[in-house]
Design a protein around this motif. Structure first.
Motif, PDB file in Angstrom:
ATOM      1  N   ALA A   1       0.842  -1.208   0.000  1.00 27.16           N
ATOM      2  CA  ALA A   1       0.000   0.000   0.000  1.00 27.16           C
ATOM      3  C   ALA A   1       0.878   1.260   0.000  1.00 27.16           C
ATOM      4  CB  ALA A   1      -0.928  -0.006   1.204  1.00 27.16           C
ATOM      5  N   LEU A   2       1.949   1.238   0.792  1.00 26.85           N
ATOM      6  CA  LEU A   2       2.852   2.397   0.847  1.00 26.85           C
ATOM      7  C   LEU A   2       3.460   2.670  -0.531  1.00 26.85           C
ATOM      8  CD1 LEU A   2       4.791   1.807   4.205  1.00 26.85           C
ATOM      9  CD2 LEU A   2       3.051   3.540   3.768  1.00 26.85           C
ATOM     10  N   GLU A   3       3.864   1.610  -1.236  1.00 23.19           N
ATOM     11  CA  GLU A   3       4.472   1.775  -2.559  1.00 23.19           C
ATOM     12  C   GLU A   3       3.482   2.342  -3.578  1.00 23.19           C
ATOM     13  OE1 GLU A   3       6.342  -1.890  -3.674  1.00 23.19           O
ATOM     14  OE2 GLU A   3       7.772  -1.823  -2.020  1.00 23.19           O
ATOM     15  N   ARG A   4       2.183   2.201  -3.263  1.00 25.20           N
ATOM     16  CA  ARG A   4       1.142   2.800  -4.114  1.00 25.20           C
ATOM     17  C   ARG A   4       0.849   4.249  -3.697  1.00 25.20           C
ATOM     18  NH1 ARG A   4      -2.437  -0.885  -6.680  1.00 25.20           N
ATOM     19  NH2 ARG A   4      -1.740  -3.044  -6.486  1.00 25.20           N
ATOM     20  N   GLY A   5       1.470   4.683  -2.573  1.00 25.24           N
ATOM     21  CA  GLY A   5       1.226   6.039  -2.073  1.00 25.24           C
ATOM     22  C   GLY A   5       0.059   6.118  -1.114  1.00 25.24           C
ATOM     23  N   LEU A   6      -0.327   4.970  -0.483  1.00 21.43           N
ATOM     24  CA  LEU A   6      -1.504   4.891   0.387  1.00 21.43           C
ATOM     25  C   LEU A   6      -1.094   4.390   1.767  1.00 21.43           C
ATOM     26  CD1 LEU A   6      -3.671   2.935  -2.193  1.00 21.43           C
ATOM     27  CD2 LEU A   6      -3.977   5.364  -1.646  1.00 21.43           C
ATOM     28  N   ALA A   7      -1.748   4.902   2.817  1.00 24.75           N
ATOM     29  CA  ALA A   7      -1.433   4.430   4.169  1.00 24.75           C
ATOM     30  C   ALA A   7      -2.559   4.764   5.130  1.00 24.75           C
ATOM     31  CB  ALA A   7      -0.129   5.067   4.670  1.00 24.75           C
ATOM     32  N   ALA A   8      -2.643   3.972   6.202  1.00 29.43           N
ATOM     33  CA  ALA A   8      -3.506   4.296   7.343  1.00 29.43           C
ATOM     34  C   ALA A   8      -2.612   4.855   8.449  1.00 29.43           C
ATOM     35  CB  ALA A   8      -4.239   3.048   7.830  1.00 29.43           C
ATOM     36  N   HIS A   9      -3.220   5.568   9.395  1.00 31.56           N
ATOM     37  CA  HIS A   9      -2.466   6.104  10.535  1.00 31.56           C
ATOM     38  C   HIS A   9      -3.419   6.155  11.730  1.00 31.56           C
ATOM     39  CE1 HIS A   9      -0.384   8.902  13.182  1.00 31.56           C
ATOM     40  NE2 HIS A   9       0.707   8.803  12.426  1.00 31.56           N
ATOM     41  N   HIS A  10      -3.194   5.277  12.707  1.00 29.92           N
ATOM     42  CA  HIS A  10      -4.045   5.277  13.902  1.00 29.92           C
ATOM     43  C   HIS A  10      -3.301   4.613  15.062  1.00 29.92           C
ATOM     44  CE1 HIS A  10      -4.851   1.003  13.156  1.00 29.92           C
ATOM     45  NE2 HIS A  10      -5.223   1.306  11.911  1.00 29.92           N
ATOM     46  N   ALA A  11      -3.870   4.717  16.256  1.00 32.31           N
ATOM     47  CA  ALA A  11      -3.178   4.259  17.466  1.00 32.31           C
ATOM     48  C   ALA A  11      -3.040   2.747  17.527  1.00 32.31           C
ATOM     49  CB  ALA A  11      -3.923   4.768  18.707  1.00 32.31           C
ATOM     50  N   GLY A  12      -3.800   2.009  16.704  1.00 30.83           N
ATOM     51  CA  GLY A  12      -3.690   0.557  16.725  1.00 30.83           C
ATOM     52  C   GLY A  12      -2.492   0.035  15.954  1.00 30.83           C
ATOM     53  N   MET A  13      -1.802   0.922  15.226  1.00 26.43           N
ATOM     54  CA  MET A  13      -0.628   0.498  14.434  1.00 26.43           C
ATOM     55  C   MET A  13       0.620   0.459  15.308  1.00 26.43           C
ATOM     56  SD  MET A  13      -1.328   2.802  11.044  1.00 26.43           S
ATOM     57  CE  MET A  13       0.265   2.470  10.298  1.00 26.43           C
ATOM     58  N   LEU A  14       1.539  -0.391  14.914  1.00 23.48           N
ATOM     59  CA  LEU A  14       2.840  -0.441  15.587  1.00 23.48           C
ATOM     60  C   LEU A  14       3.507   0.937  15.462  1.00 23.48           C
ATOM     61  CD1 LEU A  14       4.599  -2.722  16.884  1.00 23.48           C
ATOM     62  CD2 LEU A  14       5.868  -2.746  14.738  1.00 23.48           C
ATOM     63  N   PRO A  15       4.088   1.480  16.537  1.00 27.99           N
ATOM     64  CA  PRO A  15       4.713   2.805  16.458  1.00 27.99           C
ATOM     65  C   PRO A  15       5.699   2.935  15.302  1.00 27.99           C
ATOM     66  CG  PRO A  15       4.596   2.108  18.749  1.00 27.99           C
ATOM     67  CD  PRO A  15       4.108   0.954  17.922  1.00 27.99           C
ATOM     68  N   THR A  16       6.488   1.879  15.043  1.00 29.95           N
ATOM     69  CA  THR A  16       7.443   1.926  13.923  1.00 29.95           C
ATOM     70  C   THR A  16       6.713   2.181  12.610  1.00 29.95           C
ATOM     71  OG1 THR A  16       8.807   0.311  15.076  1.00 29.95           O
ATOM     72  CG2 THR A  16       9.282   0.649  12.756  1.00 29.95           C
ATOM     73  N   PHE A  17       5.594   1.482  12.398  1.00 30.60           N
ATOM     74  CA  PHE A  17       4.823   1.640  11.163  1.00 30.60           C
ATOM     75  C   PHE A  17       4.287   3.066  11.046  1.00 30.60           C
ATOM     76  CE2 PHE A  17       3.514  -2.997   9.979  1.00 30.60           C
ATOM     77  CZ  PHE A  17       4.825  -3.401  10.120  1.00 30.60           C
ATOM     78  N   LYS A  18       3.787   3.605  12.159  1.00 26.73           N
ATOM     79  CA  LYS A  18       3.259   4.983  12.133  1.00 26.73           C
ATOM     80  C   LYS A  18       4.366   5.978  11.787  1.00 26.73           C
ATOM     81  CE  LYS A  18       1.213   5.504  16.131  1.00 26.73           C
ATOM     82  NZ  LYS A  18       0.478   6.225  17.175  1.00 26.73           N
ATOM     83  N   GLU A  19       5.550   5.780  12.371  1.00 25.74           N
ATOM     84  CA  GLU A  19       6.660   6.698  12.110  1.00 25.74           C
ATOM     85  C   GLU A  19       7.088   6.654  10.647  1.00 25.74           C
ATOM     86  OE1 GLU A  19       9.458   5.327  14.982  1.00 25.74           O
ATOM     87  OE2 GLU A  19       8.147   5.924  16.654  1.00 25.74           O
ATOM     88  N   VAL A  20       7.065   5.458  10.053  1.00 24.45           N
ATOM     89  CA  VAL A  20       7.407   5.331   8.628  1.00 24.45           C
ATOM     90  C   VAL A  20       6.382   6.084   7.783  1.00 24.45           C
ATOM     91  CG1 VAL A  20       7.585   3.710   6.699  1.00 24.45           C
ATOM     92  CG2 VAL A  20       8.668   3.157   8.876  1.00 24.45           C
ATOM     93  N   VAL A  21       5.090   5.924   8.108  1.00 22.58           N
ATOM     94  CA  VAL A  21       4.029   6.632   7.375  1.00 22.58           C
ATOM     95  C   VAL A  21       4.255   8.144   7.473  1.00 22.58           C
ATOM     96  CG1 VAL A  21       1.552   7.162   7.324  1.00 22.58           C
ATOM     97  CG2 VAL A  21       2.318   4.798   7.631  1.00 22.58           C
ATOM     98  N   GLU A  22       4.581   8.631   8.680  1.00 21.09           N
ATOM     99  CA  GLU A  22       4.804  10.068   8.891  1.00 21.09           C
ATOM    100  C   GLU A  22       5.983  10.562   8.037  1.00 21.09           C
ATOM    101  OE1 GLU A  22       5.306  10.032  13.095  1.00 21.09           O
ATOM    102  OE2 GLU A  22       3.223   9.470  13.442  1.00 21.09           O
ATOM    103  N   GLU A  23       7.065   9.793   8.040  1.00 14.91           N
ATOM    104  CA  GLU A  23       8.253  10.190   7.283  1.00 14.91           C
ATOM    105  C   GLU A  23       7.961  10.222   5.786  1.00 14.91           C
ATOM    106  OE1 GLU A  23      12.887   8.794   6.444  1.00 14.91           O
ATOM    107  OE2 GLU A  23      11.730   7.812   8.033  1.00 14.91           O
ATOM    108  N   LEU A  24       7.296   9.180   5.286  1.00 11.14           N
ATOM    109  CA  LEU A  24       7.006   9.107   3.849  1.00 11.14           C
ATOM    110  C   LEU A  24       6.024  10.187   3.423  1.00 11.14           C
ATOM    111  CD1 LEU A  24       6.705   5.228   3.366  1.00 11.14           C
ATOM    112  CD2 LEU A  24       8.633   6.697   2.756  1.00 11.14           C
ATOM    113  N   PHE A  25       5.083  10.532   4.306  1.00  8.84           N
ATOM    114  CA  PHE A  25       4.100  11.562   3.953  1.00  8.84           C
ATOM    115  C   PHE A  25       4.761  12.940   3.909  1.00  8.84           C
ATOM    116  CE2 PHE A  25       0.453  14.394   4.709  1.00  8.84           C
ATOM    117  CZ  PHE A  25      -0.430  13.907   3.746  1.00  8.84           C
ATOM    118  N   THR A  26       5.603  13.227   4.898  1.00  8.20           N
ATOM    119  CA  THR A  26       6.269  14.542   4.904  1.00  8.20           C
ATOM    120  C   THR A  26       7.258  14.666   3.746  1.00  8.20           C
ATOM    121  OG1 THR A  26       7.817  13.673   6.548  1.00  8.20           O
ATOM    122  CG2 THR A  26       6.020  14.995   7.380  1.00  8.20           C
ATOM    123  N   ARG A  27       7.745  13.524   3.220  1.00 13.77           N
ATOM    124  CA  ARG A  27       8.628  13.560   2.043  1.00 13.77           C
ATOM    125  C   ARG A  27       7.833  13.566   0.734  1.00 13.77           C
ATOM    126  NH1 ARG A  27      14.028   9.904   2.465  1.00 13.77           N
ATOM    127  NH2 ARG A  27      14.692  10.425   4.577  1.00 13.77           N
TER     128      ARG A  27
END
Length: 909
Positions: A344-370
């Motif tokens: 999903a990330l390689e397609r440019g898509l992601a979820a972001h919520h408290a149920g995700m592993l913190p590492t996964f959330k941080e990756v989503v944040e980094e990729l979105f800000t980039r």
């Protein structure tokens, strides 16, 4: 338009007004600071504290960074506090990039890096704990930045912000950074009283203009358009037409018999993203108020074949993802759905919520800000968290589940969510998009979009830990006065000012009424009091008699049987009637008998039709085949009633007796009234009218007085009650904090007193590390949704016995709190005990998450978050436990057993 010469002159003047520290600080940025940033920095350099209230994304943190710069230039320390660990980690990395790792430290519940550095980033709770402990790290502290200070309104954690503001040494300059709140001046005035000179800087201007839209199907409409004269904006008439057409269609379906509204199907999120992409509105954050909804949205978009990235971007995404997750074991990645997430990330898509592993959330944040991930589906927690702006924000629904009910979004929440739209320095404008749902009212959306009411309300209250720490530091009286200086009491006093003015006006009016009812024959106030007492007694007697009659009437209705002929005493259905069904199974206020009236109608009666008891006047057998819907059957049965009753005359219904004439108190009062001198006054009724006004106003005045007393010194009164509980349990002895009290002072948790009592009672002495982890988890865990029908799975043996003892101890403490008029301690929640026990015993992540909580699978993010909170409390217990207690060593071993795998990972660096 200004000329280049004028702009240069303004620049020279601005430079002249800046001190040396601000001048050198401005050189660190490749853009000119805004006026509000310069005003705040100048106030700080002049020696004031500052409160800066400005929209999300406006650059408030520049003021915080100037405080850091100023501290270093003066050779002093600066603490930068944030409400959440993710923000602390982000700010730490920002400051390390600017000042180098040697000068920057980090202190959170998870990490301790270079804590003696001149710049230390920390969560607000860490600073509060330092202040109570008198930490040597506070030496040389010159500045404290409190980012997201509006968190002090948070019901669970807000008190921490006020504790810090109140207890910081006077020499420390405070920089408070807040979202736009409508009572910033009030908050700033309080800070001025508590901290000394404080400049309030309010900026409501968004650096990137925000455009409001609605997405109806596949079409995007502007929410506001110019009116016919091209001046004032108005709600788009096209949207109003759509709403009216939808209403007409719903009405016509109802007319044709299809009255049930059509349930809206799941929103087409893929189509919405494609429309935003076509309009050039990506990257976008879509707020969906459900974790499952966020995950489902990503799955829908993937299934529809959306791909928002180029080959080069996909390659970069895969590199970053693989690098950031290299520390996670392969077997855990499989459990976490890693491959689907990366796809999903390689397609440019992601979820972001408290149920995700913190590492996964941080990756989503980094990729979105980039700008590598283009569409994020998030819960509202993202709006309160890290810096992650977008070009557009989409709100799927205008209501959300708040834990108890589906509540409409408030203007403040709408502003908070849409504040992420528009990236400064990247976007010319930001866009807020509300998706159309059946029943949407464009005027409601316009109201949310144009209202800026977001008042800051204090949630401060004294806790047991706070009380022992304050009494230990400054004594009970000084602690009381310190708490009186809280923002909560400041706001309560503000409210009292208005009520007190009203109270004074009422008291003046009462004096006027008292004079107006003066009688030359005697004391009319005394006479009016007798009349009032008589009226009150008559009303009371009437209520009592009425209640008794209603009870008798209900009993008589319950005794009715089919075939009873009764007389309905009054109302539209007055007269004789035959009971067909006593209606004993009716829900509501009592039996609702179904009767056939003498007029051949079948009616359902209610207890309200019987102001007095009812007795059957005759009985009649109802034929077996009687059908109440058949006019012929009804007529035949009424004929039988006439034949049975004959020409009997039942007379009028009995009248209700006036029992007031028999009441001794009423007789006494009437006699006293007739004897009173004022009874013979010619102007008696005129005086009486003034007396009536007097007593009515007196009741209102007493109510106001109670409100003033209820709000005055409310924090200090609560503190006194808390101290009463602590005195009773031996944590305080007057002005002295006992050894047990000092132990309580080291326990910073919602259930601080229960934790201290469990330690004192030795409940955990015989537990092994995994069992202790299970028991202590009940003090930090709180279920997201109450599920009373399910018993959580518990470890057996000593752990189960200890958990039972903790519940018993909580019940005893709750009773003691009740005696003192408090209710602070919630019941321990053992929902996480099995997961904590299994993880501490070394079971793998798949097994622990699969066992779940209350029959539902446990989300990885929730598991990590609760385990880290458990680690934090175990660390406090290890420190607070007596030296000779086994718990001290067991807690340390439990922490070692828990800190592994996905829990051990730190995002710092």
């Amino acid at each position: 338009m200004t000329t280049p010469a004028e702009r240069y002159a303004a620049f020279r003047q601005s430079q002249a007004e800046s001190g040396p520290a601000l001048t050198s600080f401005r050189g660190l940025y490749d853009f000119e600071l805004d006026d509000f940033q310069l005003d705040a920095c100048r106030a700080l350099e002049a020696g004031d504290g500052v409160l800066v209230a400005a929209p999300t994304g406006s650059g408030k943190t520049v003021v915080g960074e100037f405080a850091v710069h100023l501290a270093l230039s003066e050779g002093r320390k600066c603490f930068y506090t944030t409400p959440i660990k993710a923000l602390s980690n982000q700010k730490y990395n920002d400051l390390v990039r600017r000042y180098g790792a040697a000068d920057v430290g980090l202190l959170t519940g998870d990490n301790s890096v270079n804590g003696d550095a001149p710049i230390v980033v920390m969560t607000t709770e860490v600073l509060r704990n330092m202040l109570y402990a008198g930490s040597s790290t506070l030496t040389g502290l010159g500045f404290v930045v409190m980012d997201e200070v509006h968190y002090l309104a948070d019901r669970f954690r807000g008190a921490v912000w006020e504790e810090v503001i109140i207890h910081l040494p006077e020499s420390v300059r405070l920089v408070a950074l807040s979202a736009t709140v409508s009572n910033a001046e009030e908050f700033g005035e309080w800070m001025g009283e508590v901290r000394g000179d404080t400049s309030v800087i309010v900026d409501e201007h968004r650096p990137v203009p925000l455009w409001q839209h609605m997405l109806v199907g596949h079409r995007l409409y502007d929410l506001f358009v110019a009116d016919e004269e091209g001046r004032r904006p108005q709600v788009n008439p096209a949207l109003m037409r759509i709403a009216r057409d939808e209403e007409r269609q719903a009405f016509s379906r109802g007319r044709r018999g299809y009255s049930r509204p059509r349930r809206p199907g799941p929103p087409d999120r893929a189509a919405a993203i494609e429309r935003l992409d076509a309009e050039g509105l990506l990257p976008a954050i879509t707020f969906i108020f459900s974790r499952a909804g966020c995950d489902a949205a990503v799955a829908q978009c993937v299934f529809s074949g959306i791909r928002l990235t180029t080959d080069a971007e996909r390659h970069e995404i895969r590199q970053i993802v693989d690098e950031r997750t290299a520390h996670l074991p392969d077997e855990d990645l499989a459990v976490l759905g890693y491959l689907e997430w990366r796809d999903a990330l390689e397609r440019g898509l992601a979820a972001h919520h408290a149920g995700m592993l913190p590492t996964f959330k941080e990756v989503v944040e980094e990729l979105f800000t980039r700008n590598l991930v283009k569409a994020v589906f998030a819960t509202e927690t993202l709006a309160l968290g890290i810096n992650m702006p977008a070009r557009s924000v989409v709100i799927e629904k205008l209501d959300k589940w708040n834990g108890e009910t589906h509540a409409d979004l408030t203007p403040g929440e709408y502003t908070q969510l849409t504040g992420r739209a528009g990236r400064r320095g990247i976007d010319v404008e930001g866009h807020a998009v509300v998706q159309w749902q059946p029943g949407t009212d464009p005027l409601q959306v316009a109201g949310l979009a144009s209202t800026r009411t977001y008042p800051l309300r204090s949630s401060f209250r004294p806790s047991y830990n706070m009380a022992v720490n304050l009494v230990g530091q400054v004594g009970r009286e000084r602690a009381r006065s310190l708490l009186e200086s809280s923002f909560a009491q400041f706001q309560a006093d503000r409210a009292v000012v208005g009520i007190a003015k009203q109270l004074r006006r009422h008291e003046e009016a009462l004096e006027g009424y008292r004079k107006a009812m003066t009688c030359h024959l005697g004391d009319f106030e005394e006479y009016a009091a007798l009349r009032r007492a008589l009226s009150d007694r008559e009303s009371e007697l009437s209520r009592q008699r009425g209640a008794a009659r209603r009870a008798q009437a209900l009993r008589s209705l319950e005794a009715l049987r089919p075939g009873d002929i009764i007389r309905v005493p009054g109302g539209r259905r007055a007269g004789l009637a035959l009971v067909l069904d006593p209606g004993l199974n009716s829900r509501g206020d009592g039996p609702s008998p179904l009767v056939l009236t003498i007029g051949k109608q079948v009616k359902k009666l209610s207890p309200a039709d019987f102001p007095m008891p009812v007795e059957p006047v005759e009985r009649l057998r109802i034929p077996k085949g009687f059908n109440s819907r058949s006019p012929k059957d009804r007529a035949n049965l009424v004929s039988s009633m006439h034949a049975k009753l004959g020409d009997r005359d039942f007379g009028k219904p009995p009248r209700v007796r006036d029992h007031a004439a028999e009441d001794e108190e009423i007789a006494r009062l009437r006699k006293e009234i007739r004897r009173h001198p004022c009874h013979g006054c010619d102007e008696r009724e005129d005086h009486a009218r003034w007396a009536e006004r007097y007593y009515k106003l007196l009741r209102e005045t007493d109510g106001l007085r109670r409100r003033v007393e209820g709000r005055s010194h409310v924090i200090a009164r609560t503190f006194d009650k808390v101290c009463g509980v602590l005195d009773q349990l031996g944590y305080l002895e007057g002005e002295h904090v006992t050894a047990e009290g000092r132990r309580l002072g080291r326990l910073y948790t919602e259930l601080d007193l229960l934790t201290a009592e469990s330690l004192r009672a030795g409940i955990w002495e015989n537990l092994d590390p995994a069992e202790l982890a299970a028991c202590v988890s009940a003090l930090v865990f709180e279920s997201r949704q109450a599920d009373e029908g399910r018993q959580p799975r518990l470890p057996g043996g000593e752990a189960q016995k200890a958990l039972t003892d903790m519940i018993r101890l909580w019940a005893e403490l709750e009773a003691i709190e009740g005696d003192h008029g408090l209710s602070f301690l919630r019941e321990p929640d053992a929902g996480f005990a099995w997961a904590a026990f299994r993880w501490a015993r070394g079971h793998n992540l798949d097994a622990v998450l699969g066992d779940g909580i209350g029959g539902s699978e446990l989300a990885a993010g929730d598991f990590v978050r609760w385990t880290k909170q458990l680690l934090d409390l175990l660390g406090q217990i290890a420190e607070a436990a007596p030296a000779n207690s086994k718990v001290k060593q067991t807690a340390g071993k439990a922490m070692d057993a828990l800190r592994r795998g996905v829990v051990a990972y730190s995002s710092v660096g």
